[in-house]
Motif scaffolding. Sequence first.
Motif, PDB file in Angstrom:
ATOM      1  N   TYR A  38       0.833  -1.212   0.000  1.00 16.28           N
ATOM      2  CA  TYR A  38       0.000   0.000   0.000  1.00 16.28           C
ATOM      3  C   TYR A  38       0.867   1.261   0.000  1.00 16.28           C
ATOM      4  O   TYR A  38       0.540   2.247  -0.683  1.00 16.28           O
ATOM      5  N   ALA A  39       1.973   1.242   0.756  1.00 14.73           N
ATOM      6  CA  ALA A  39       2.882   2.387   0.763  1.00 14.73           C
ATOM      7  C   ALA A  39       3.552   2.558  -0.592  1.00 14.73           C
ATOM      8  O   ALA A  39       3.704   3.686  -1.085  1.00 14.73           O
ATOM      9  N   GLU A  40       3.955   1.451  -1.193  1.00 14.88           N
ATOM     10  CA  GLU A  40       4.574   1.530  -2.517  1.00 14.88           C
ATOM     11  C   GLU A  40       3.590   2.038  -3.564  1.00 14.88           C
ATOM     12  O   GLU A  40       3.968   2.791  -4.477  1.00 14.88           O
ATOM     13  N   ASP A  41       2.326   1.656  -3.438  1.00 17.52           N
ATOM     14  CA  ASP A  41       1.305   2.164  -4.358  1.00 17.52           C
ATOM     15  C   ASP A  41       1.220   3.685  -4.272  1.00 17.52           C
ATOM     16  O   ASP A  41       1.107   4.378  -5.301  1.00 17.52           O
ATOM     17  N   ALA A  42       1.248   4.221  -3.041  1.00 17.33           N
ATOM     18  CA  ALA A  42       1.181   5.673  -2.861  1.00 17.33           C
ATOM     19  C   ALA A  42       2.405   6.336  -3.481  1.00 17.33           C
ATOM     20  O   ALA A  42       2.288   7.362  -4.177  1.00 17.33           O
ATOM     21  N   ARG A  43       3.591   5.764  -3.233  1.00 18.44           N
ATOM     22  CA  ARG A  43       4.813   6.314  -3.832  1.00 18.44           C
ATOM     23  C   ARG A  43       4.748   6.257  -5.355  1.00 18.44           C
ATOM     24  O   ARG A  43       5.117   7.227  -6.048  1.00 18.44           O
ATOM     25  N   ASN A  44       4.268   5.147  -5.894  1.00 14.33           N
ATOM     26  CA  ASN A  44       4.176   5.008  -7.341  1.00 14.33           C
ATOM     27  C   ASN A  44       3.176   5.988  -7.946  1.00 14.33           C
ATOM     28  O   ASN A  44       3.375   6.484  -9.064  1.00 14.33           O
ATOM     29  N   LEU A  45       2.104   6.280  -7.222  1.00 16.84           N
ATOM     30  CA  LEU A  45       1.150   7.271  -7.705  1.00 16.84           C
ATOM     31  C   LEU A  45       1.801   8.646  -7.764  1.00 16.84           C
ATOM     32  O   LEU A  45       1.626   9.382  -8.754  1.00 16.84           O
ATOM     33  N   LEU A  46       2.566   9.007  -6.740  1.00 13.99           N
ATOM     34  CA  LEU A  46       3.269  10.291  -6.770  1.00 13.99           C
ATOM     35  C   LEU A  46       4.214  10.353  -7.965  1.00 13.99           C
ATOM     36  O   LEU A  46       4.312  11.389  -8.649  1.00 13.99           O
ATOM     37  N   ASP A  47       4.911   9.259  -8.235  1.00 13.12           N
ATOM     38  CA  ASP A  47       5.795   9.212  -9.403  1.00 13.12           C
ATOM     39  C   ASP A  47       5.009   9.433 -10.690  1.00 13.12           C
ATOM     40  O   ASP A  47       5.422  10.196 -11.574  1.00 13.12           O
ATOM     41  N   ALA A  48       3.871   8.754 -10.805  1.00 14.94           N
ATOM     42  CA  ALA A  48       3.073   8.837 -12.027  1.00 14.94           C
ATOM     43  C   ALA A  48       2.506  10.230 -12.241  1.00 14.94           C
ATOM     44  O   ALA A  48       2.420  10.719 -13.378  1.00 14.94           O
ATOM     45  N   ILE A  49       2.119  10.896 -11.153  1.00 13.63           N
ATOM     46  CA  ILE A  49       1.574  12.253 -11.243  1.00 13.63           C
ATOM     47  C   ILE A  49       2.679  13.271 -11.491  1.00 13.63           C
ATOM     48  O   ILE A  49       2.459  14.334 -12.070  1.00 13.63           O
ATOM     49  N   GLY A  50       3.894  12.941 -11.038  1.00 15.09           N
ATOM     50  CA  GLY A  50       5.020  13.854 -11.187  1.00 15.09           C
ATOM     51  C   GLY A  50       5.291  14.698  -9.958  1.00 15.09           C
ATOM     52  O   GLY A  50       5.934  15.743 -10.050  1.00 15.09           O
ATOM     53  N   TRP A  51       4.821  14.256  -8.797  1.00 12.47           N
ATOM     54  CA  TRP A  51       5.079  14.958  -7.548  1.00 12.47           C
ATOM     55  C   TRP A  51       6.317  14.369  -6.890  1.00 12.47           C
ATOM     56  O   TRP A  51       6.303  13.205  -6.479  1.00 12.47           O
ATOM     57  N   GLN A  52       7.357  15.152  -6.730  1.00 12.04           N
ATOM     58  CA  GLN A  52       8.548  14.675  -6.040  1.00 12.04           C
ATOM     59  C   GLN A  52       8.339  14.628  -4.539  1.00 12.04           C
ATOM     60  O   GLN A  52       8.870  13.756  -3.850  1.00 12.04           O
ATOM     61  N   SER A  53       7.552  15.573  -4.022  1.00 13.67           N
ATOM     62  CA  SER A  53       7.235  15.588  -2.602  1.00 13.67           C
ATOM     63  C   SER A  53       5.914  16.318  -2.398  1.00 13.67           C
ATOM     64  O   SER A  53       5.460  17.070  -3.280  1.00 13.67           O
ATOM     65  N   CYS A  54       5.311  16.108  -1.250  1.00 13.63           N
ATOM     66  CA  CYS A  54       4.036  16.748  -0.924  1.00 13.63           C
ATOM     67  C   CYS A  54       3.768  16.521   0.550  1.00 13.63           C
ATOM     68  O   CYS A  54       4.455  15.747   1.221  1.00 13.63           O
ATOM     69  N   SER A  55       2.760  17.187   1.072  1.00 14.00           N
ATOM     70  CA  SER A  55       2.250  16.844   2.388  1.00 14.00           C
ATOM     71  C   SER A  55       1.286  15.675   2.245  1.00 14.00           C
ATOM     72  O   SER A  55       0.711  15.452   1.167  1.00 14.00           O
ATOM     73  N   VAL A  56       1.118  14.933   3.328  1.00 13.57           N
ATOM     74  CA  VAL A  56       0.282  13.727   3.294  1.00 13.57           C
ATOM     75  C   VAL A  56      -0.622  13.721   4.514  1.00 13.57           C
ATOM     76  O   VAL A  56      -0.179  13.975   5.635  1.00 13.57           O
ATOM     77  N   ILE A  57      -1.900  13.434   4.284  1.00 11.50           N
ATOM     78  CA  ILE A  57      -2.822  13.159   5.369  1.00 11.50           C
ATOM     79  C   ILE A  57      -3.344  11.742   5.180  1.00 11.50           C
ATOM     80  O   ILE A  57      -3.773  11.363   4.083  1.00 11.50           O
ATOM     81  N   GLY A  58      -3.262  10.946   6.232  1.00 17.65           N
ATOM     82  CA  GLY A  58      -3.789   9.592   6.216  1.00 17.65           C
ATOM     83  C   GLY A  58      -4.840   9.443   7.292  1.00 17.65           C
ATOM     84  O   GLY A  58      -4.626   9.839   8.441  1.00 17.65           O
ATOM     85  N   VAL A  59      -5.995   8.890   6.926  1.00 11.84           N
ATOM     86  CA  VAL A  59      -7.122   8.792   7.841  1.00 11.84           C
ATOM     87  C   VAL A  59      -7.449   7.320   8.086  1.00 11.84           C
ATOM     88  O   VAL A  59      -7.679   6.563   7.134  1.00 11.84           O
ATOM     89  N   SER A  60      -7.459   6.915   9.349  1.00  5.87           N
ATOM     90  CA  SER A  60      -7.781   5.552   9.753  1.00  5.87           C
ATOM     91  C   SER A  60      -6.807   4.567   9.085  1.00  5.87           C
ATOM     92  O   SER A  60      -5.598   4.680   9.299  1.00  5.87           O
ATOM     93  N   PHE A  61      -7.279   3.636   8.274  1.00  2.53           N
ATOM     94  CA  PHE A  61      -6.348   2.756   7.566  1.00  2.53           C
ATOM     95  C   PHE A  61      -5.355   3.570   6.742  1.00  2.53           C
ATOM     96  O   PHE A  61      -4.175   3.213   6.631  1.00  2.53           O
TER      97      PHE A  61
END
Length: 270
Positions: free
Chosen positions: A72-95
């Motif tokens: 699940y963490a790798e999926d989030a990282r891969n999405l950032l790569d695909a969108i072109g975001w090198q870094s961002c703030s992150v909010i995670g809720v519950s799961f």
Amino acid sequence: MPHIQAGDLGVWFERSGTGSKLLYITGTGADLRKTPNPLGSPLAAGFDLLTYDQRGLGRTDKPAGPYTMAQYAEDARNLLDAIGWQSCSVIGVSFGGMVAQELAIRFPARIEKLVLCCCSTGGAGGASYPLHELEHLSSEDKIHARLTRTDLRVNQAWIAAHPADYQAMFDKAQGDALADAARFGHEPGRADGARWQLLARAQHDTWDRAPMIAAPTLVCGGRYDGQAEPSVVEALARRIPGAELAFFEGGHGFLNQDPAAALRISAFLA
């Protein structure tokens, strides 16, 4: 169509707003076709907000499981790569807060600021309520268990004193569940994806690694949350160096119950 290849996973994402980049990672069983969702959050107005259906859920691919928290963490990282975001703030809720912890530990350079809502470290810090243990219950018993667990104010004494109010809550939850089943129940892999998420959730444990989280972090909880109880939220905050801790008036859904929550989170992320 907001569908993108992120690593080996086809991910359904949505994006709205302007401002600083913010990745919003959703909770158990989340599907962006359901409301409320992050796009309707007060946070959506002040940020360039990116959110997505996680693997096995919604319109994202549902590969064969089991799944792991690392995936699940790798999926989030891969999405950032695909969108072109090198870094961002992150909010995670519950799961999503559990996923965000893994993301922050495994890929620290990708996170500018971190907000963890109604979640736990697992392990020695205490776990969130084991939702997988409810799966054997009837649909009615499962709804009752969730209503009384997500907000501890909805206890037997309150139900006895407010039977009509409780019945209205129960009827709405049951109606939503039936509507979801009618809309999405036919989708291939849906039931398996939801089950694999619950099993991955049951294995969540960042206790030994949480001190590795380097991003400025705000940990938030609901005062009446029985799913991520205040004690486990406090333990999470103590485990992350320099983390701020805030509690709000509400249960597991305090983000929708207490307007002060969005204001506090927005101020932290600003």
